[in-house]
Design a protein around this motif. Structure first.
Motif, short mmCIF file in Angstrom:
data_model
loop_
_atom_site.label_atom_id
_atom_site.label_comp_id
_atom_site.label_asym_id
_atom_site.label_seq_id
_atom_site.Cartn_x
_atom_site.Cartn_y
_atom_site.Cartn_z
N LYS A 182 0.84 -1.20 0.00
CA LYS A 182 0.00 0.00 0.00
C LYS A 182 0.87 1.25 0.00
O LYS A 182 0.59 2.21 -0.71
CB LYS A 182 -0.95 -0.01 1.20
N TYR A 198 2.39 2.18 9.19
CA TYR A 198 2.19 2.25 10.65
C TYR A 198 2.40 0.90 11.33
O TYR A 198 2.62 0.82 12.53
CB TYR A 198 0.80 2.82 10.99
N ASN A 324 -8.90 -4.66 2.12
CA ASN A 324 -9.25 -4.01 0.84
C ASN A 324 -8.08 -3.15 0.39
O ASN A 324 -7.28 -2.69 1.20
CB ASN A 324 -10.50 -3.14 0.99
N1 LIG Z 1 -17.32 11.81 7.51
C1 LIG Z 1 -17.88 11.32 6.42
O1 LIG Z 1 -18.88 11.82 5.90
C2 LIG Z 1 -17.27 10.08 5.79
C3 LIG Z 1 -17.68 9.63 4.53
C4 LIG Z 1 -17.02 8.52 3.98
C5 LIG Z 1 -16.04 7.87 4.69
N2 LIG Z 1 -15.71 8.32 5.93
C6 LIG Z 1 -14.65 7.67 6.70
O2 LIG Z 1 -13.46 7.70 5.95
C7 LIG Z 1 -12.61 6.64 6.36
C8 LIG Z 1 -12.09 5.91 5.13
O3 LIG Z 1 -13.19 5.30 4.44
P1 LIG Z 1 -12.95 4.60 3.03
O4 LIG Z 1 -14.29 4.32 2.47
O5 LIG Z 1 -12.00 5.39 2.25
O6 LIG Z 1 -12.29 3.22 3.46
P2 LIG Z 1 -10.87 2.66 2.96
O7 LIG Z 1 -9.82 3.59 3.47
O8 LIG Z 1 -10.92 2.36 1.52
O9 LIG Z 1 -10.79 1.28 3.73
C9 LIG Z 1 -10.60 1.20 5.09
C10 LIG Z 1 -9.11 1.16 5.45
O10 LIG Z 1 -8.96 1.55 6.81
C11 LIG Z 1 -7.74 1.04 7.29
N3 LIG Z 1 -7.94 0.43 8.61
C12 LIG Z 1 -8.82 -0.54 8.96
N4 LIG Z 1 -8.69 -0.85 10.26
C13 LIG Z 1 -7.70 -0.05 10.74
C14 LIG Z 1 -7.09 0.10 12.02
N5 LIG Z 1 -7.49 -0.63 13.07
N6 LIG Z 1 -6.10 1.02 12.16
C15 LIG Z 1 -5.69 1.76 11.10
N7 LIG Z 1 -6.23 1.66 9.87
C16 LIG Z 1 -7.22 0.77 9.70
C17 LIG Z 1 -7.29 -0.04 6.31
O11 LIG Z 1 -6.18 0.46 5.58
P3 LIG Z 1 -4.67 0.07 6.01
O12 LIG Z 1 -4.33 -1.16 5.26
O13 LIG Z 1 -3.88 1.25 5.63
O14 LIG Z 1 -4.69 -0.23 7.48
C18 LIG Z 1 -8.49 -0.22 5.41
O15 LIG Z 1 -8.14 -0.63 4.13
C19 LIG Z 1 -13.44 5.79 7.32
O16 LIG Z 1 -13.11 6.13 8.64
C20 LIG Z 1 -14.86 6.20 7.00
O17 LIG Z 1 -15.74 5.98 8.07
C21 LIG Z 1 -16.31 9.40 6.48
#
Ligand SMILES: NC(=O)c1ccc[n+]([C@@H]2O[C@H](COP(=O)([O-])OP(=O)(O)OC[C@H]3O[C@@H](n4cnc5c(N)ncnc54)[C@H](OP(=O)(O)O)[C@@H]3O)[C@@H](O)[C@H]2O)c1
Length: 332
Positions: A182, A198, A324
């Motif tokens: 990644k 990390y 993912n």
């Molecule tokens: N505020 C809003 O309106 C809004 C809207 C959409 C999404 N979000 C938030 O945006 C963030 C990213 O969403 P996304 O859809 O783009 O998902 P994403 O980043 O494509 O997938 C989730 C990733 O989070 C990381 N992760 C999972 N568990 C973890 C842990 N315990 N510690 C550290 N990293 C961890 C993993 O990457 P690594 O392999 O790098 O660990 C995983 O691949 C999420 O927190 C989501 O809830 C917020």
């Protein structure tokens, strides 16, 4: 006879949702009423927020009810229309849920243009995660050209685009992601200046070395220790954008606040959360801009496309176990 396959919420899980959280079944295809269309779903967006939507209790939207089709953004093709503005074959996006066919009100549909990008991309950089990156960074973060930006879950749907938009604005961009593959992708394909794995530990020291003069924006997707590490490196007037905290989604009881939050005071910094849906009225502006960047090759879209609606329970959990790689999409 063609049937609809649905994934309904069977029970509220503790921790990482086990397979029996879900009931998967064949049902008759629903019929559209006046002003509605029947959509054949082509791709379903799997989002970290889904874990929150199946918890009991108040949040920014009501929880999915037991027995309800699991809520999901999706894209699909109109199969049958009872509205003059839509015809069979039209490509649309909407909240179709985790199922093969959905009835939706024509009023709630968004048209998508498959000449601009293929189905999965309309759930990624041109969908909700793209909107999140765009408004979270530019509006909530109030990005200025040339600043230093740090983003976590940097290889993911939101994080990958945050860094690319910051690069377009001439920023120094450091990602934080899990694992060498990644991190390599984040630097070599997405064009970040650096990426910290990390999982190797010693995050504070390694992040500090990557941003020797501190950071102006920390775009937080993961919370926990990573948030704390970033807060220790704020510059004067920095902004911490609270987009998500995926490290705590499966166990809210383990979430602790950043012990060093007083660094916000020292650095006259602010920390602000947001919900992307509040920007819905401005999505067209963001979509036009991101589509233009895609066309010009200034933004790269990466999707992780999985197949088979019956695999929904395990595919969803890929998000919380870092399996993912890019925007996670399920083709039902
Ligand atoms: N505020 C809003 O309106 C809004 C809207 C959409 C999404 N979000 C938030 O945006 C963030 C990213 O969403 P996304 O859809 O783009 O998902 P994403 O980043 O494509 O997938 C989730 C990733 O989070 C990381 N992760 C999972 N568990 C973890 C842990 N315990 N510690 C550290 N990293 C961890 C993993 O990457 P690594 O392999 O790098 O660990 C995983 O691949 C999420 O927190 C989501 O809830 C917020």
């Amino acid at each position: 006879m063609t049937m609809n396959r649905t994934v309904r919420l069977a029970r509220r899980p503790q921790g990482l949702p086990p397979a029996d959280t879900w009931a998967i079944a064949d049902e008759p295809v629903p019929q559209p009423g006046e002003g509605e269309v029947l959509v054949r779903v082509k791709a379903i967006s799997l989002d970290p927020a889904m874990r929150g939507w199946i918890n009991e209790g108040r949040s920014y939207i009501p929880p999915v009810a037991i027995g309800e089709v699991m809520r999901a953004g999706a894209v699909g093709e109109v199969a049958e229309s009872r509205h003059p503005d839509f015809a069979p074959g039209d490509a649309v996006a909407g909240g179709f849920g985790v199922q093969r066919f959905a009835v939706a009100r024509a009023l709630d549909l968004e048209r998508i243009d498959l000449r601009v990008a293929d189905w999965p991309t309309w759930l990624g950089v041109l969908g909700m995660p793209g909107m999140t990156a765009y408004f979270g960074l530019l509006d909530v973060g109030a990005l200025k050209d040339g600043e230093t930006v740090v983003v976590s879950a940097a290889a993911g749907a939101v994080g990958g685009l945050v860094g690319q938009i910051a690069k377009i604005h001439g920023c120094r961009v450091v990602g934080i992601a899990g694992g060498p593959d990644k991190c390599r992708h984040v630097v070599e394909t997405l064009g970040f200046d650096a990426c910290i794995d990390y999982r190797k530990g010693d995050l504070v020291r390694r992040l500090a070395a990557a941003v020797p003069d501190g950071l102006d924006i920390y775009f937080d997707n993961v919370g926990g220790e990573t948030l704390e590490a970033a807060i220790s490196l704020l510059r004067r007037g920095a902004r911490v954008v609270i987009c998500g905290a995926i490290s705590g989604y499966n166990d809210f009881t383990k979430i602790t606040g950043p012990r060093n939050y007083l660094n916000l005071l020292v650095q006259r910094a602010r920390m602000e959360g947001f919900i992307v849906f509040d920007y819905a009225g401005r999505y067209p502006e963001a979509k036009r801009q991101i589509a233009e960047w895609l066309r010009a090759g200034r933004v790269t879209a990466k999707e992780d496309v999985q197949h088979g609606i019956d695999r929904f329970p395990e595919v969803l959990n890929m998000l919380y176990t870092s399996r993912n790689f890019g925007k996670l999409v399920l083709v039902p």
